[in-house]
Design a protein around this motif. Structure first.
Motif, PDB file in Angstrom:
ATOM      1  N   ILE A  64      78.014 -23.351   1.168  1.00 21.67           N
ATOM      2  CA  ILE A  64      77.385 -23.208   2.476  1.00 21.67           C
ATOM      3  C   ILE A  64      78.432 -23.219   3.583  1.00 21.67           C
ATOM      4  O   ILE A  64      78.253 -22.610   4.631  1.00 21.67           O
ATOM      5  CB  ILE A  64      76.330 -24.320   2.700  1.00 21.67           C
ATOM      6  CG1 ILE A  64      75.444 -23.980   3.897  1.00 21.67           C
ATOM      7  CG2 ILE A  64      76.999 -25.678   2.917  1.00 21.67           C
ATOM      8  CD1 ILE A  64      74.610 -22.755   3.714  1.00 21.67           C
ATOM      9  N   GLY A  65      79.571 -23.914   3.357  1.00 24.89           N
ATOM     10  CA  GLY A  65      80.636 -23.899   4.346  1.00 24.89           C
ATOM     11  C   GLY A  65      81.167 -22.500   4.578  1.00 24.89           C
ATOM     12  O   GLY A  65      81.501 -22.129   5.708  1.00 24.89           O
ATOM     13  N   LEU A  66      81.221 -21.710   3.519  1.00 30.68           N
ATOM     14  CA  LEU A  66      81.677 -20.326   3.647  1.00 30.68           C
ATOM     15  C   LEU A  66      80.670 -19.497   4.443  1.00 30.68           C
ATOM     16  O   LEU A  66      81.053 -18.607   5.204  1.00 30.68           O
ATOM     17  CB  LEU A  66      81.889 -19.721   2.258  1.00 30.68           C
ATOM     18  CG  LEU A  66      82.557 -18.346   2.208  1.00 30.68           C
ATOM     19  CD1 LEU A  66      83.967 -18.408   2.780  1.00 30.68           C
ATOM     20  CD2 LEU A  66      82.601 -17.829   0.769  1.00 30.68           C
ATOM     21  N   VAL A  67      79.383 -19.780   4.265  1.00 31.90           N
ATOM     22  CA  VAL A  67      78.346 -19.083   5.032  1.00 31.90           C
ATOM     23  C   VAL A  67      78.482 -19.394   6.517  1.00 31.90           C
ATOM     24  O   VAL A  67      78.318 -18.520   7.371  1.00 31.90           O
ATOM     25  CB  VAL A  67      76.947 -19.469   4.521  1.00 31.90           C
ATOM     26  CG1 VAL A  67      75.861 -18.848   5.392  1.00 31.90           C
ATOM     27  CG2 VAL A  67      76.761 -19.036   3.082  1.00 31.90           C
ATOM     28  N   VAL A  68      78.806 -20.651   6.848  1.00 33.95           N
ATOM     29  CA  VAL A  68      79.010 -21.036   8.250  1.00 33.95           C
ATOM     30  C   VAL A  68      80.166 -20.242   8.849  1.00 33.95           C
ATOM     31  O   VAL A  68      80.067 -19.686   9.948  1.00 33.95           O
ATOM     32  CB  VAL A  68      79.286 -22.551   8.361  1.00 33.95           C
ATOM     33  CG1 VAL A  68      79.643 -22.930   9.795  1.00 33.95           C
ATOM     34  CG2 VAL A  68      78.087 -23.346   7.898  1.00 33.95           C
ATOM     35  N   VAL A  69      81.276 -20.165   8.130  1.00 36.77           N
ATOM     36  CA  VAL A  69      82.445 -19.424   8.615  1.00 36.77           C
ATOM     37  C   VAL A  69      82.125 -17.943   8.775  1.00 36.77           C
ATOM     38  O   VAL A  69      82.479 -17.315   9.783  1.00 36.77           O
ATOM     39  CB  VAL A  69      83.631 -19.627   7.649  1.00 36.77           C
ATOM     40  CG1 VAL A  69      84.799 -18.717   8.035  1.00 36.77           C
ATOM     41  CG2 VAL A  69      84.086 -21.080   7.658  1.00 36.77           C
ATOM     42  N   ALA A  70      81.448 -17.367   7.787  1.00 40.34           N
ATOM     43  CA  ALA A  70      81.092 -15.950   7.860  1.00 40.34           C
ATOM     44  C   ALA A  70      80.185 -15.670   9.048  1.00 40.34           C
ATOM     45  O   ALA A  70      80.336 -14.654   9.736  1.00 40.34           O
ATOM     46  CB  ALA A  70      80.400 -15.525   6.558  1.00 40.34           C
ATOM     47  N   SER A  71      79.251 -16.577   9.328  1.00 37.72           N
ATOM     48  CA  SER A  71      78.358 -16.402  10.478  1.00 37.72           C
ATOM     49  C   SER A  71      79.149 -16.414  11.770  1.00 37.72           C
ATOM     50  O   SER A  71      78.897 -15.616  12.682  1.00 37.72           O
ATOM     51  CB  SER A  71      77.303 -17.510  10.489  1.00 37.72           C
ATOM     52  OG  SER A  71      76.551 -17.518   9.299  1.00 37.72           O
ATOM     53  N   GLY A  72      80.111 -17.317  11.872  1.00 38.25           N
ATOM     54  CA  GLY A  72      80.955 -17.356  13.066  1.00 38.25           C
ATOM     55  C   GLY A  72      81.765 -16.086  13.231  1.00 38.25           C
ATOM     56  O   GLY A  72      81.916 -15.572  14.344  1.00 38.25           O
ATOM     57  N   PHE A  73      82.291 -15.548  12.128  1.00 33.80           N
ATOM     58  CA  PHE A  73      83.046 -14.292  12.188  1.00 33.80           C
ATOM     59  C   PHE A  73      82.179 -13.154  12.744  1.00 33.80           C
ATOM     60  O   PHE A  73      82.605 -12.400  13.623  1.00 33.80           O
ATOM     61  CB  PHE A  73      83.544 -13.916  10.791  1.00 33.80           C
ATOM     62  CG  PHE A  73      84.736 -14.691  10.326  1.00 33.80           C
ATOM     63  CD1 PHE A  73      85.546 -15.390  11.219  1.00 33.80           C
ATOM     64  CD2 PHE A  73      85.064 -14.735   8.974  1.00 33.80           C
ATOM     65  CE1 PHE A  73      86.652 -16.104  10.787  1.00 33.80           C
ATOM     66  CE2 PHE A  73      86.176 -15.439   8.536  1.00 33.80           C
ATOM     67  CZ  PHE A  73      86.963 -16.131   9.433  1.00 33.80           C
ATOM     68  N   VAL A  74      80.946 -13.033  12.218  1.00 37.96           N
ATOM     69  CA  VAL A  74      80.069 -11.935  12.623  1.00 37.96           C
ATOM     70  C   VAL A  74      79.651 -12.085  14.080  1.00 37.96           C
ATOM     71  O   VAL A  74      79.721 -11.135  14.873  1.00 37.96           O
ATOM     72  CB  VAL A  74      78.831 -11.871  11.705  1.00 37.96           C
ATOM     73  CG1 VAL A  74      77.841 -10.832  12.225  1.00 37.96           C
ATOM     74  CG2 VAL A  74      79.252 -11.528  10.280  1.00 37.96           C
ATOM     75  N   LEU A  75      79.230 -13.282  14.461  1.00 37.44           N
ATOM     76  CA  LEU A  75      78.764 -13.496  15.835  1.00 37.44           C
ATOM     77  C   LEU A  75      79.906 -13.398  16.838  1.00 37.44           C
ATOM     78  O   LEU A  75      79.701 -12.954  17.967  1.00 37.44           O
ATOM     79  CB  LEU A  75      78.082 -14.862  15.939  1.00 37.44           C
ATOM     80  CG  LEU A  75      76.741 -14.998  15.216  1.00 37.44           C
ATOM     81  CD1 LEU A  75      76.246 -16.431  15.292  1.00 37.44           C
ATOM     82  CD2 LEU A  75      75.714 -14.056  15.806  1.00 37.44           C
TER      83      LEU A  75
END
Length: 650
Positions: free
Chosen positions: A604-615
């Motif tokens: 889930i930590g990777l999902v958080v980082v990926a979300s920040g990258f996209v946004l």
């Protein structure tokens, strides 16, 4: 009604709306970001005096998804740019460029039909048939862990109503025996994984989201002033200049690759290799596409578009065949059992009270009003010569039928085949209004909007069902999110179209050419030289692969994961290599991370980082838009000799 949840969802949804419009115009690919919205909503709620409840978090992600997906639902990443590409000599119609007010009218015409379709479809596919809706279920599981609830499952929902375990049809994952030592080990693993997820989000979530957002935003802003950064000639200047092979180290596309996962990113890059590495040079060398490689009319990019279209249509249509077959078979069985069984069973299975459901009269009035008002608005915006009012009404009816197919496909396979559904509508309107390219595109857009909204919003209703959120509160969020998104999407598209040519180097809007290409084909039947042979071969190949993939997935076969996704493969044709390569980087990161950490909730930590990258890139693109609008240009065109930098003169 949960006002604070809806307000927070609107805020997150506006960011997603800008982000999806930005990426949709670049690559034709958008994301609902439901899971990411729930995660961001949870993180923000930790700053509130009273944190959100799990049910409020469901409303947050429902509202955010409804707000964020309007760029695709209203056709601003494909249909609207396609109408602007009309050629009087080829299409018998002048280019259609909608004003701000006209765009508002068009958006209002298609924004609500799918929302009002959702409640009656919910009763069938979620309550009675209990389709899995994998993404909606995954979001519910995330919310249950974040808020320390029991694991979200259909069994838990039905037991809340008073059903015994013997009265439910448990899935293999849910049917855990009390006396089995292996089952206890599984439960321990799940508890440990959930604890790790909770610890990751609560302790490091904000920091990870903040730094990934800032890193992506800073790189985006730097690339605005130095465009070379996002167009690196990784394979040499010759391939970059003559064959469009560049690499964009965009963190947002890396984040998208993480979110979509390695198999999808790999399928996209396989398509890129075949389309840009094999078919593009072949069509140029053989003289089938004599123009510049990047030209969508006479160049290789326009030539391989047709193969892409054939793959998308074959994959989408074949994947729908078992859905249609099962739907017809169930209707036949119910007809034999009699009408009482049809209606009473759904009422008996309903777990919500009447005050939490959307009243039937709301649905009926909403569907009627959205059809009538939508038909009138389309006529008002496009005129009698654009599309006949009766034809628009048929488009809404077609949209209702296609919505059911799309929802069932999404519920069973986690894929809403809206591209194929839109093409089916275009085929129908080639018969209803032959020779009218404008009507063909508009009617396809009407049908696609309904199918897309009803399908994607059903994921949120599945999440709400598992978390026991109010369907009526979710309905309010969908209506308000769609309404606000009309104005946000239209205003953002207007600003982008004033600052950049659309389609153009920065925003190529590749799906616009797909819509227009099929409409032209249905009008005059002309195809580029030798493209028909490749279309036929690719359609047969990916039709067969889609059939194997669908049948294997329904039987739980693991080998289906190794078959390429037809839609993702086709997207690799539409986008220049730079976008696909960056997503592959993200897919590889996701694969390596999950293998290192295990395939539990620890990623889930990777999902958080990926979300920040996209946004990060999506939000900072608003700053880039403002700079462009006020005449602030690039700082240096160094390194742009290959002519691929959007902000520099070629």
């Amino acid at each position: 009604m949960q006002p604070r949840a809806i307000l927070l969802g609107l805020l997150i949804g506006c960011l997603l709306c800008f982000t999806n419009l930005y990426f949709g115009l670049q690559t034709g690919w958008i994301s609902m970001m439901s899971l990411q919205s729930a995660l961001i909503g949870f993180l923000i709620s930790r700053m509130l005096p009273t944190p959100l409840t799990p049910q409020e978090n469901v409303v947050v992600q429902t509202t955010a998804a409804a707000t964020g997906t309007m760029p695709l639902a209203a056709g601003f990443v494909g249909i609207i740019p396609a109408l602007g590409l009309l050629d009087p000599t080829k299409d018998g119609a002048l280019p259609v460029s909608l004003s701000w007010l006209g765009s508002i009218g068009w958006s209002c015409a298609v924004a609500y039909f799918g929302v009002f379709m959702s409640p009656p479809i919910r009763k069938q596919v979620i309550i009675e048939e209990r389709l899995p809706f994998p993404s909606g279920t995954a979001t519910a599981q995330l919310i249950s862990v974040l808020h320390k609830l029991p694991p979200a499952s259909e069994t838990q929902v039905r037991q809340r109503k008073g059903y015994s375990a013997l009265e439910t049809e448990e899935t293999p994952e849910e049917a855990v025996g009390d006396d089995d030592e292996d089952d206890e080990t599984v439960r321990d693993h799940v508890r440990e994984s959930d604890t790790e997820m909770e610890r990751t989000v609560r302790t490091a979530g904000w920091h990870a989201l903040a730094w990934s957002f800032l890193a992506s935003g800073a790189l985006t802003l730097f690339a605005y002033f130095f465009p070379f950064v996002f167009t690196i000639p990784l394979f040499g200047e010759y391939l970059a200049k003559n064959w469009l092979f560049t690499f964009s180290p965009s963190l947002s596309y890396v984040g998208q690759g993480i979110i979509m996962g390695f198999p999808t990113a790999l399928s996209m890059n396989l398509g890129m290799i075949v389309g840009w590495g094999i078919l593009s040079p072949l069509s140029k060398k053989m003289g089938w596409a004599p123009g510049p490689v990047g030209d969508m009319t006479t160049g290789a990019r326009g030539w391989i578009l047709w193969t892409s279209l054939a793959i998308m249509c074959a994959d989408s249509v074949v994947s729908l065949v078992p859905v249609i077959w099962e739907a017809v078979a169930k209707l036949a069985r119910r007809a034999r059992r009699g009408p009482d069984d049809v209606f009473d069973k759904g009422d008996h299975n309903e777990v919500e009270t009447e005050d939490r459901l959307v009243p039937l009269n709301w649905v009926l009035w909403g569907l009627g009003a959205s059809c009538v008002l939508g038909t009138f608005l389309v006529w008002l915006v496009f005129g009698h010569e654009g599309i006949k009012p009766w034809a628009t009404f048929i488009g809404f009816v077609m949209g209702a039928l296609l919505s059911i197919l799309g929802v069932r496909a999404l519920g069973e396979t986690d894929l809403n085949p809206v591209s194929g559904l839109g093409k089916i509508s275009q085929l129908l309107f080639a018969v209803i209004q032959p020779g009218n390219v404008v009507a063909n595109i508009i009617a396809g857009g009407v049908a696609e909007a309904g199918a897309m909204q009803a399908g994607d919003l059903m994921q949120d209703l599945k999440t709400g069902h598992l978390i026991q959120a109010s369907p009526r509160a979710q309905f309010y969020g969908q209506i308000l999110g769609s309404t606000l998104s009309i104005f946000v999407t239209v205003s953002a598209f207007t600003l982008y179209s004033r600052a950049y040519p659309i389609p153009g180097p920065t925003f190529p809007a590749p799906t616009a050419y797909v819509w227009l290409g099929l409409a032209r084909l249905l009008r005059d039947g002309e195809l580029p030289n030798k493209s028909a042979l490749f279309m036929l071969f690719s359609a047969l190949l990916f039709g067969a692969l889609s059939a194997l993939k669908t049948l294997g997935a329904r039987r739980g076969a693991r080998w289906t994961a190794y078959l390429p996704s037809g839609v993702a493969f086709a997207i690799g044709f539409l986008n220049t290599p730079s976008f696909s390569l960056a997503r592959l980087v993200g897919g590889i990161v996701e694969l390596l991370y999950r293998r290192a950490r295990g395939y539990g909730h620890g990623d889930i930590g990777l999902v958080v980082v990926a979300s920040g990258f996209v946004l990060g890139e999506g939000v900072v693109s608003i700053i880039s838009l403002a700079l462009r609008t006020f005449g602030v240009g690039v700082a240096s065109c160094w390194g742009c000799g290959h002519g691929m930098c959007g902000g520099c003169p070629a």
